[in-house]
Design a protein around this motif. Structure first.
Motif, PDB file in Angstrom:
ATOM      1  N   ILE A  14     -16.426  -5.025 -41.409  1.00 10.97           N
ATOM      2  CA  ILE A  14     -16.124  -6.160 -40.541  1.00 10.97           C
ATOM      3  C   ILE A  14     -15.103  -5.746 -39.483  1.00 10.97           C
ATOM      4  CG2 ILE A  14     -15.403  -8.584 -40.486  1.00 10.97           C
ATOM      5  CD1 ILE A  14     -17.826  -8.052 -42.279  1.00 10.97           C
ATOM      6  N   ARG A  15     -14.105  -5.014 -39.905  1.00  7.78           N
ATOM      7  CA  ARG A  15     -13.150  -4.462 -38.945  1.00  7.78           C
ATOM      8  C   ARG A  15     -12.506  -3.215 -39.494  1.00  7.78           C
ATOM      9  NH1 ARG A  15     -10.961  -9.351 -40.594  1.00  7.78           N
ATOM     10  NH2 ARG A  15     -11.652 -10.375 -38.706  1.00  7.78           N
ATOM     11  N   ALA A  16     -12.024  -2.376 -38.598  1.00 11.19           N
ATOM     12  CA  ALA A  16     -11.288  -1.183 -39.008  1.00 11.19           C
ATOM     13  C   ALA A  16     -10.360  -0.818 -37.879  1.00 11.19           C
ATOM     14  CB  ALA A  16     -12.237  -0.023 -39.308  1.00 11.19           C
ATOM     15  N   GLY A  17      -9.128  -0.557 -38.191  1.00 11.83           N
ATOM     16  CA  GLY A  17      -8.182  -0.209 -37.141  1.00 11.83           C
ATOM     17  C   GLY A  17      -6.840   0.146 -37.731  1.00 11.83           C
ATOM     18  N   TYR A  19      -3.054  -1.201 -37.669  1.00 12.04           N
ATOM     19  CA  TYR A  19      -2.351  -2.422 -37.300  1.00 12.04           C
ATOM     20  C   TYR A  19      -0.887  -2.345 -37.721  1.00 12.04           C
ATOM     21  CZ  TYR A  19      -7.092  -4.225 -36.862  1.00 12.04           C
ATOM     22  OH  TYR A  19      -8.400  -4.408 -36.500  1.00 12.04           O
ATOM     23  N   VAL A  28       4.598 -13.785 -46.545  1.00  8.62           N
ATOM     24  CA  VAL A  28       3.271 -14.120 -46.041  1.00  8.62           C
ATOM     25  C   VAL A  28       2.220 -13.740 -47.087  1.00  8.62           C
ATOM     26  CG1 VAL A  28       1.603 -13.772 -44.180  1.00  8.62           C
ATOM     27  CG2 VAL A  28       4.051 -13.642 -43.699  1.00  8.62           C
ATOM     28  N   SER A  29       1.306 -14.664 -47.334  1.00 12.22           N
ATOM     29  CA  SER A  29       0.237 -14.388 -48.291  1.00 12.22           C
ATOM     30  C   SER A  29      -1.050 -14.061 -47.541  1.00 12.22           C
ATOM     31  CB  SER A  29       0.040 -15.620 -49.180  1.00 12.22           C
ATOM     32  OG  SER A  29      -1.226 -15.578 -49.773  1.00 12.22           O
ATOM     33  N   TYR A  30      -1.634 -12.904 -47.866  1.00 12.22           N
ATOM     34  CA  TYR A  30      -2.919 -12.527 -47.277  1.00 12.22           C
ATOM     35  C   TYR A  30      -4.007 -12.745 -48.320  1.00 12.22           C
ATOM     36  CZ  TYR A  30      -0.225 -10.190 -43.613  1.00 12.22           C
ATOM     37  OH  TYR A  30       0.624  -9.916 -42.583  1.00 12.22           O
ATOM     38  N   LEU A  31      -4.949 -13.610 -47.993  1.00 12.75           N
ATOM     39  CA  LEU A  31      -6.034 -13.887 -48.932  1.00 12.75           C
ATOM     40  C   LEU A  31      -7.372 -13.668 -48.231  1.00 12.75           C
ATOM     41  CD1 LEU A  31      -6.884 -14.962 -51.767  1.00 12.75           C
ATOM     42  CD2 LEU A  31      -6.974 -17.217 -50.735  1.00 12.75           C
ATOM     43  N   ASN A  32      -8.076 -12.623 -48.621  1.00 11.69           N
ATOM     44  CA  ASN A  32      -9.389 -12.352 -48.023  1.00 11.69           C
ATOM     45  C   ASN A  32     -10.418 -13.127 -48.803  1.00 11.69           C
ATOM     46  OD1 ASN A  32      -8.312 -10.094 -46.387  1.00 11.69           O
ATOM     47  ND2 ASN A  32      -8.022  -9.191 -48.409  1.00 11.69           N
ATOM     48  N   SER A  33     -10.848 -14.251 -48.241  1.00 14.16           N
ATOM     49  CA  SER A  33     -11.782 -15.044 -49.044  1.00 14.16           C
ATOM     50  C   SER A  33     -13.187 -14.455 -49.018  1.00 14.16           C
ATOM     51  CB  SER A  33     -11.773 -16.491 -48.566  1.00 14.16           C
ATOM     52  OG  SER A  33     -12.002 -16.521 -47.186  1.00 14.16           O
ATOM     53  N   CYS A  82      -6.338  -0.133 -41.703  1.00 15.65           N
ATOM     54  CA  CYS A  82      -6.883  -1.287 -42.419  1.00 15.65           C
ATOM     55  C   CYS A  82      -8.372  -1.397 -42.153  1.00 15.65           C
ATOM     56  CB  CYS A  82      -6.165  -2.542 -41.935  1.00 15.65           C
ATOM     57  SG  CYS A  82      -7.005  -4.077 -42.342  1.00 15.65           S
ATOM     58  N   HIS A  84     -11.723  -4.065 -43.366  1.00 18.13           N
ATOM     59  CA  HIS A  84     -12.255  -5.180 -44.145  1.00 18.13           C
ATOM     60  C   HIS A  84     -13.751  -4.978 -44.238  1.00 18.13           C
ATOM     61  CE1 HIS A  84      -8.822  -8.271 -43.950  1.00 18.13           C
ATOM     62  NE2 HIS A  84      -8.343  -7.076 -43.744  1.00 18.13           N
TER      63      HIS A  84
ATOM     64  N   ASP B 175      -5.328  -0.369 -29.794  1.00 22.62           N
ATOM     65  CA  ASP B 175      -5.162  -0.816 -31.177  1.00 22.62           C
ATOM     66  C   ASP B 175      -3.708  -0.736 -31.633  1.00 22.62           C
ATOM     67  OD1 ASP B 175      -7.769  -1.449 -31.560  1.00 22.62           O
ATOM     68  OD2 ASP B 175      -7.998  -0.258 -33.380  1.00 22.62           O
ATOM     69  N   ARG B 217     -10.085  -7.062 -29.113  1.00 23.04           N
ATOM     70  CA  ARG B 217      -9.336  -6.514 -30.256  1.00 23.04           C
ATOM     71  C   ARG B 217      -8.208  -7.458 -30.673  1.00 23.04           C
ATOM     72  NH1 ARG B 217     -11.732  -3.233 -33.522  1.00 23.04           N
ATOM     73  NH2 ARG B 217      -9.829  -2.162 -34.112  1.00 23.04           N
ATOM     74  N   GLU B 220      -9.925 -10.262 -32.518  1.00 23.76           N
ATOM     75  CA  GLU B 220     -10.334  -9.722 -33.824  1.00 23.76           C
ATOM     76  C   GLU B 220      -9.180  -9.780 -34.821  1.00 23.76           C
ATOM     77  OE1 GLU B 220     -13.704  -9.429 -34.547  1.00 23.76           O
ATOM     78  OE2 GLU B 220     -12.653  -8.086 -35.945  1.00 23.76           O
ATOM     79  N   TYR B 221      -8.039  -9.280 -34.357  1.00 19.92           N
ATOM     80  CA  TYR B 221      -6.843  -9.218 -35.201  1.00 19.92           C
ATOM     81  C   TYR B 221      -6.378 -10.640 -35.551  1.00 19.92           C
ATOM     82  CZ  TYR B 221      -2.167  -7.533 -36.662  1.00 19.92           C
ATOM     83  OH  TYR B 221      -1.022  -7.255 -37.365  1.00 19.92           O
ATOM     84  N   GLU B 227      -7.853 -15.899 -41.070  1.00 22.66           N
ATOM     85  CA  GLU B 227      -8.636 -15.930 -42.312  1.00 22.66           C
ATOM     86  C   GLU B 227      -7.781 -15.646 -43.533  1.00 22.66           C
ATOM     87  OE1 GLU B 227     -11.721 -13.069 -41.882  1.00 22.66           O
ATOM     88  OE2 GLU B 227     -13.177 -14.511 -41.114  1.00 22.66           O
ATOM     89  N   CYS B 228      -6.865 -14.699 -43.374  1.00 25.60           N
ATOM     90  CA  CYS B 228      -6.238 -14.119 -44.568  1.00 25.60           C
ATOM     91  C   CYS B 228      -4.819 -14.607 -44.816  1.00 25.60           C
ATOM     92  CB  CYS B 228      -6.215 -12.604 -44.478  1.00 25.60           C
ATOM     93  SG  CYS B 228      -7.849 -11.905 -44.322  1.00 25.60           S
ATOM     94  N   THR B 229      -4.212 -15.306 -43.867  1.00 26.41           N
ATOM     95  CA  THR B 229      -2.848 -15.764 -44.089  1.00 26.41           C
ATOM     96  C   THR B 229      -2.747 -17.260 -43.775  1.00 26.41           C
ATOM     97  OG1 THR B 229      -1.983 -15.553 -41.829  1.00 26.41           O
ATOM     98  CG2 THR B 229      -2.056 -13.548 -43.153  1.00 26.41           C
ATOM     99  N   ALA B 230      -1.593 -17.814 -44.157  1.00 27.45           N
ATOM    100  CA  ALA B 230      -1.310 -19.201 -43.807  1.00 27.45           C
ATOM    101  C   ALA B 230      -0.314 -19.266 -42.647  1.00 27.45           C
ATOM    102  CB  ALA B 230      -0.758 -19.932 -45.027  1.00 27.45           C
ATOM    103  N   LEU B 231      -0.127 -18.158 -41.941  1.00 28.21           N
ATOM    104  CA  LEU B 231       0.798 -18.147 -40.809  1.00 28.21           C
ATOM    105  C   LEU B 231       0.400 -19.223 -39.794  1.00 28.21           C
ATOM    106  CD1 LEU B 231       1.011 -14.289 -40.132  1.00 28.21           C
ATOM    107  CD2 LEU B 231       2.909 -15.726 -40.909  1.00 28.21           C
TER     108      LEU B 231
END
Lengths: 267, 267
Positions: A14-17, A19, A28-33, A82, A84, B175, B217, B220-221, B227-231
């Motif tokens: 889905i992505r690669a880079g 960061y 901060v909570s990262y949740l990959n659903s 990173c 995904h 990037d 980009r 994308e980020y 998607e992954c955080t509640a920021l």
């Protein structure tokens, strides 16, 4: 909790880079659903993955499976690689399931890992311009995951990087010398290890002796010449380092189950 | 006659290694009746492939499709990397067909090619010890073939290695700086090319302007963080180098087709 995946399932990237990250105090909570994440870190800190805390340092790799909460506490801001990715909803084949821990110290394998990862990022960057790039990125990631599995397996078998390097260079040396009547002691000297120690390492990694490996590679090469050329069998024996025709025939039969001529004529 | 293959067909690697060759005067004929062969040469000489003669030099790659006769005339003995591979008898998918010429000068891509090839050989060497290795080798070879296609396509589009490198390093720089308010002129300076020339090269390779690539980009980020955080959305804008909320919203809508909040709530 390990990360399990089917060896034959092609991941979609889905992505690669590369960061930046600057999170402090697990704020901060990262949740990959919907996706799995894989990171290679450049910085020092801690990560919490589904209840477990791991120390991270330059060269640590972590995997966050779909639906897993990840939180960070960095000593100072830094970068990570990173990606995904998703696996197909339906597993395609009855492939082998491989298992990875969520956190791996790459150690001396770090630069190899980074170079594989850069290749992944490179393909993703081409994706705007060329339709083949997404597919190539999937292939690179799948190989990367299998490689991680292999690295981790070798590690858990208490098999250090130095030993791996020596064994691989011995195997390369065997390939390089296929056409000569080289002996195992000569190859051990090239690898810079005592013959007994190298023999032990080699057996542990390949499951066969160096001598058997050398014979297998000679016969492999002989098969190639038998299939692809009209060279006389005797000449082929010489080219694969087995100039004595009787000896060549005997070894060929032992490995291939038939004589060189039978192999050539597909009998 | 080109070499055609289906992008999605996973090749099976029959052998891969580094072998010596010493043939003179086209005296030996190599005919792969069941496999395709791919070589990277270390030596100077000539090759005849199905009626055509090509000069080979260190860094030349050649492909001998199944059923094609190959003959050599070497100036002096040398080594080549060699792999033999098969595609599945039945093409699995309705994949894209890619086409390669039988002979390619790698030029400055030679070291990248050799390192990909060494990876292939490495996996084949592990095949005795680990059942995953054959599959990994197939992945590496498939990526290698797609990469060759890409190299050759870029070449035929008159797109030099130096230009490719500049464009890729500009993309990497983009990037690396996603979270900053970097501008295109600054990135051009990093790449060491005039802004106009880099812009031209970039458009030619990616089909879009550098500015659009930078925005894509960033968005994308931002998607990743949404998607992954509640920021908070505002904070995410800042993290992707778009601290002005209105500007961030506008750009996000333009690329993603909905607002950041809608994207987060999957509306």
């Amino acid at each position: 909790m390990p990360f399990d995946f089917q060896m034959d399932d092609l991941p979609r990237v889905i992505r690669a880079g590369r960061y930046p990250l600057a999170d402090r105090n697990f704020s901060v909570s990262y949740l990959n659903s919907g996706t799995n994440a894989l990171h290679i870190y450049d910085y020092h800190g801690k990560i919490r993955l589904s209840g477990n805390q791991y120390a991270i340092a330059p060269g640590t790799i972590s995997i966050t499976p779909t639906g897993t909460d990840a939180r960070y506490d960095l000593e100072k801001p830094g970068f990570h690689y990173c990606t995904h990715f998703k696996f197909p909803a339906k597993s395609a084949k009855s492939g082998k399931e491989l298992s990875l821990p969520l956190c791996i110290e790459l150690g001396e394998a770090r630069s190899a890992a980074e170079s594989k990862f850069m290749n992944l990022v490179w393909w993703i960057q081409q994706a705007e311009a060329s339709p083949e790039a997404d597919h190539a990125a999937s292939l690179v990631l799948q190989e990367f995951l299998i490689w991680l599995y292999w690295i981790n397996k070798s590690r858990s078998e208490n098999f250090g990087r130095k030993a791996r390097t020596a064994v691989v260079s011995a195997a390369m040396e065997i390939d390089r010398c296929l056409s000569k009547e080289i002996s195992i002691p000569e190859i051990s000297r090239t690898a810079g290890l005592s013959q007994n120690y190298l023999a032990l390492l080699f057996r542990r990694q390949y499951g066969i002796t160096m001598n058997r490996y050398l014979i297998i590679r000679r016969i492999e090469y002989a098969k190639h010449l038998l299939e692809c050329t009209a060279l006389p069998v005797k000449e082929i024996g010489t080219r694969v380092g087995l100039p004595d025709p009787q000896h060549f025939n005997k070894l060929f039969r032992r490995i291939a189950g038939k004589s060189p001529s039978q192999f050539r004529n597909k009998i």
